[in-house]
Design an enzyme around this catalytic site. Sequence first.
Site, short mmCIF file in Angstrom:
data_model
loop_
_atom_site.label_atom_id
_atom_site.label_comp_id
_atom_site.label_asym_id
_atom_site.label_seq_id
_atom_site.Cartn_x
_atom_site.Cartn_y
_atom_site.Cartn_z
N ASP A 8 0.89 -1.19 -0.11
CA ASP A 8 0.49 -0.21 0.03
C ASP A 8 1.01 1.18 -0.07
OD1 ASP A 8 0.50 0.16 2.65
OD2 ASP A 8 -1.04 0.14 3.62
N CYS A 65 3.04 -3.45 4.87
CA CYS A 65 2.01 -1.96 4.13
C CYS A 65 2.66 -1.26 5.83
CB CYS A 65 0.57 -2.81 4.53
SG CYS A 65 -0.03 -3.24 6.06
N THR A 67 1.95 -1.33 9.03
CA THR A 67 2.28 -2.60 10.09
C THR A 67 2.87 -3.89 9.51
OG1 THR A 67 0.36 -2.97 10.97
CG2 THR A 67 1.46 -0.74 11.33
N HIS A 98 10.31 -24.29 9.45
CA HIS A 98 9.01 -25.28 10.04
C HIS A 98 8.03 -24.55 9.58
CE1 HIS A 98 11.77 -24.86 13.71
NE2 HIS A 98 12.70 -25.25 13.02
N HIS A 133 7.83 -30.89 10.22
CA HIS A 133 6.78 -29.54 9.88
C HIS A 133 6.58 -29.80 9.11
CE1 HIS A 133 10.31 -27.73 12.69
NE2 HIS A 133 11.21 -28.96 11.93
#
Length: 146
Positions: A8, A65, A67, A98, A133
């Site tokens: 963004d 973005c 965050t 993992h 995993h």
Amino acid sequence: MKISLGCDHGAFALKEHLKEYLTRQGHRVVDCGTDSTDSCDYPIYARAAAQQVASGECERGIVLCTTGIGVSVVANKVGGVRCALCRDLLSAQLTRQHNDANMLALAGGFTGPFEAERLVDAFLGTPFEGGRHQRRVDLVMETEGL
């Protein structure tokens, strides 16, 4: 490797930096936008980048973005995507080892260009360990559509 990028306005500068960085390293980049710092809706671009990965058009994806939270939520709504928000090197390595993550989310408001390069290098360069995993990844993927 073919890599989709989506961001963004809050992470546009970092996306542009990574696009150039990845291209210099010989990767093919699919830029899913955005194309400016004008205010926009992150789900549009995160979804586009995730769909590139889910379809197999791209091997990996990176969404950004301010965050990293919003784009990671959106990417994980696309079937077949395992996107991890990473803010440190160990997380970027472990999510590949993992979780066999195929997308990386970065926080453009908290991650500088040099740090982002290190996180991307770890994410792209770390192989999936498989073994126990794989069983866990299979269980995660069974959760899709519930």
